[in-house]
Motif scaffolding. Structure first.
Motif, short mmCIF file in Angstrom:
data_model
loop_
_atom_site.label_atom_id
_atom_site.label_comp_id
_atom_site.label_asym_id
_atom_site.label_seq_id
_atom_site.Cartn_x
_atom_site.Cartn_y
_atom_site.Cartn_z
N ALA A 12 0.84 -1.20 0.00
CA ALA A 12 0.00 0.00 0.00
C ALA A 12 0.88 1.25 0.00
CB ALA A 12 -0.92 -0.01 1.21
N GLU A 13 1.94 1.24 0.80
CA GLU A 13 2.84 2.39 0.84
C GLU A 13 3.54 2.56 -0.51
OE1 GLU A 13 6.66 4.12 3.36
OE2 GLU A 13 5.73 2.23 3.94
N TRP A 14 3.92 1.45 -1.15
CA TRP A 14 4.56 1.51 -2.46
C TRP A 14 3.62 2.14 -3.48
CZ3 TRP A 14 8.95 1.53 -4.83
CH2 TRP A 14 9.04 1.23 -6.18
N GLY A 15 2.34 1.78 -3.43
CA GLY A 15 1.36 2.37 -4.33
C GLY A 15 1.23 3.87 -4.12
N ARG A 16 1.20 4.28 -2.84
CA ARG A 16 1.12 5.72 -2.55
C ARG A 16 2.36 6.45 -3.06
NH1 ARG A 16 -1.18 3.66 2.24
NH2 ARG A 16 0.82 3.75 3.31
N LEU A 17 3.53 5.82 -2.90
CA LEU A 17 4.76 6.45 -3.38
C LEU A 17 4.78 6.56 -4.90
CD1 LEU A 17 7.39 4.86 -0.98
CD2 LEU A 17 6.62 7.23 -1.00
N LEU A 18 4.27 5.54 -5.59
CA LEU A 18 4.19 5.62 -7.05
C LEU A 18 3.27 6.74 -7.49
CD1 LEU A 18 4.08 1.87 -8.16
CD2 LEU A 18 5.94 3.52 -8.45
N ILE A 19 2.14 6.89 -6.82
CA ILE A 19 1.22 7.98 -7.16
C ILE A 19 1.89 9.33 -6.91
CG2 ILE A 19 -0.93 9.10 -6.45
CD1 ILE A 19 -2.05 6.27 -5.96
N GLU A 20 2.61 9.43 -5.79
CA GLU A 20 3.31 10.68 -5.48
C GLU A 20 4.37 10.98 -6.54
OE1 GLU A 20 6.01 12.54 -1.85
OE2 GLU A 20 4.79 10.76 -1.51
N GLN A 21 5.10 9.96 -6.96
CA GLN A 21 6.12 10.15 -7.99
C GLN A 21 5.49 10.60 -9.31
OE1 GLN A 21 8.07 6.56 -9.22
NE2 GLN A 21 9.87 7.62 -9.98
N GLN A 22 4.38 10.00 -9.67
CA GLN A 22 3.71 10.40 -10.90
C GLN A 22 3.20 11.84 -10.80
OE1 GLN A 22 0.76 7.38 -11.34
NE2 GLN A 22 2.18 5.87 -12.15
N THR A 23 2.74 12.22 -9.62
CA THR A 23 2.26 13.59 -9.43
C THR A 23 3.39 14.59 -9.63
OG1 THR A 23 0.60 12.81 -7.88
CG2 THR A 23 1.12 15.16 -7.82
N PHE A 24 4.55 14.30 -9.03
CA PHE A 24 5.68 15.22 -9.19
C PHE A 24 6.17 15.23 -10.64
CE2 PHE A 24 6.65 14.54 -4.51
CZ PHE A 24 6.09 15.75 -4.15
N GLY A 25 6.15 14.11 -11.30
CA GLY A 25 6.55 14.06 -12.70
C GLY A 25 5.59 14.83 -13.58
N ALA A 26 4.30 14.75 -13.27
CA ALA A 26 3.30 15.46 -14.06
C ALA A 26 3.45 16.97 -13.89
CB ALA A 26 1.89 15.03 -13.63
N THR A 27 3.81 17.43 -12.70
CA THR A 27 3.99 18.86 -12.47
C THR A 27 5.12 19.39 -13.34
OG1 THR A 27 3.24 18.58 -10.21
CG2 THR A 27 4.43 20.60 -10.71
N ALA A 28 6.23 18.70 -13.39
CA ALA A 28 7.36 19.14 -14.23
C ALA A 28 6.98 19.08 -15.70
CB ALA A 28 8.57 18.26 -13.96
N GLN A 29 6.24 18.07 -16.08
CA GLN A 29 5.82 17.93 -17.48
C GLN A 29 4.88 19.06 -17.88
OE1 GLN A 29 3.54 14.40 -18.34
NE2 GLN A 29 4.49 14.18 -20.35
N ILE A 30 3.99 19.44 -16.98
CA ILE A 30 3.06 20.54 -17.27
C ILE A 30 3.83 21.85 -17.45
CG2 ILE A 30 1.24 21.97 -16.25
CD1 ILE A 30 0.14 19.38 -15.00
N GLY A 31 4.82 22.08 -16.58
CA GLY A 31 5.63 23.30 -16.70
C GLY A 31 6.41 23.33 -18.00
N THR A 32 6.95 22.20 -18.38
CA THR A 32 7.72 22.13 -19.64
C THR A 32 6.81 22.37 -20.84
OG1 THR A 32 9.20 20.52 -18.62
CG2 THR A 32 9.25 20.67 -21.00
N ARG A 33 5.66 21.76 -20.85
CA ARG A 33 4.73 21.96 -21.97
C ARG A 33 4.22 23.39 -22.03
NH1 ARG A 33 0.85 16.67 -22.67
NH2 ARG A 33 2.52 15.25 -23.27
N ALA A 34 4.00 24.01 -20.86
CA ALA A 34 3.53 25.41 -20.86
C ALA A 34 4.55 26.32 -21.51
CB ALA A 34 3.25 25.85 -19.43
N VAL A 35 5.83 26.08 -21.24
CA VAL A 35 6.87 26.92 -21.81
C VAL A 35 7.05 26.63 -23.30
CG1 VAL A 35 9.36 27.40 -21.75
CG2 VAL A 35 8.06 27.25 -19.63
N THR A 36 7.12 25.35 -23.67
CA THR A 36 7.44 25.00 -25.06
C THR A 36 6.25 25.16 -26.00
OG1 THR A 36 7.02 22.67 -24.61
CG2 THR A 36 9.29 23.42 -24.43
N GLN A 37 5.08 24.66 -25.63
CA GLN A 37 3.96 24.66 -26.55
C GLN A 37 3.14 25.95 -26.48
OE1 GLN A 37 1.75 21.10 -25.70
NE2 GLN A 37 3.30 19.75 -26.61
N LEU A 38 2.94 26.47 -25.26
CA LEU A 38 2.10 27.66 -25.12
C LEU A 38 2.91 28.95 -25.01
CD1 LEU A 38 -0.45 26.19 -22.56
CD2 LEU A 38 -0.71 26.37 -25.03
N ARG A 39 4.22 28.83 -24.98
CA ARG A 39 5.12 29.98 -24.87
C ARG A 39 4.79 30.85 -23.66
NH1 ARG A 39 5.58 28.16 -29.55
NH2 ARG A 39 6.55 28.77 -31.46
#
Length: 110
Positions: A61-88
């Motif tokens: 259960a803790e491993w699942g929570r950590l995976l979700i947390e990791q995906q959340t942090f990865g999604a935040t960086a991905q959103i920032g990168t796409r905002a800069v590159t695609q939406l300028r």
């Protein structure tokens, strides 16, 4: 003389039967003690197994929570990168930043 020999043989046979019964009784008792010991060990091992399985479930259960947390942090960086590159999009410089503060009411001062 024959009767004495027959009685001696009968007594010897009775003694052998008594010894055989005593040995068998001791073996049955020893077997029962070993069965009790094995049941005790089985219960101890089963209790340990249950503890380990509960710990495994908690860790999964803790491993699942950590995976979700990791995906959340990865999604935040991905959103920032796409905002800069695609939406300028960009963060405005300090000269273009305006801070607005609301006046405090008498309730907020307390």
């Amino acid at each position: 003389m024959k009767t004495e020999a027959i009685e001696k043989i009968a007594d010897n046979l009775k003694l052998k039967k008594a010894v055989a019964y005593a040995i068998l009784l001791a073996l049955v008792f020893l077997s029962a003690v070993f069965v009790v010991f094995q049941v005790f060990e089985y219960r101890q091992d089963y209790r340990k197994l249950s503890t380990y399985m509960r710990e495994r479930d908690d860790l999964n259960a803790e491993w699942g929570r950590l995976l979700i947390e990791q995906q959340t942090f990865g999604a935040t960086a991905q959103i920032g990168t796409r905002a800069v590159t695609q939406l300028r999009m960009y963060s405005p410089p300090v000269a273009q930043t305006v801070v607005i503060s609301l006046p405090q009411t008498s309730d907020e001062k307390k």
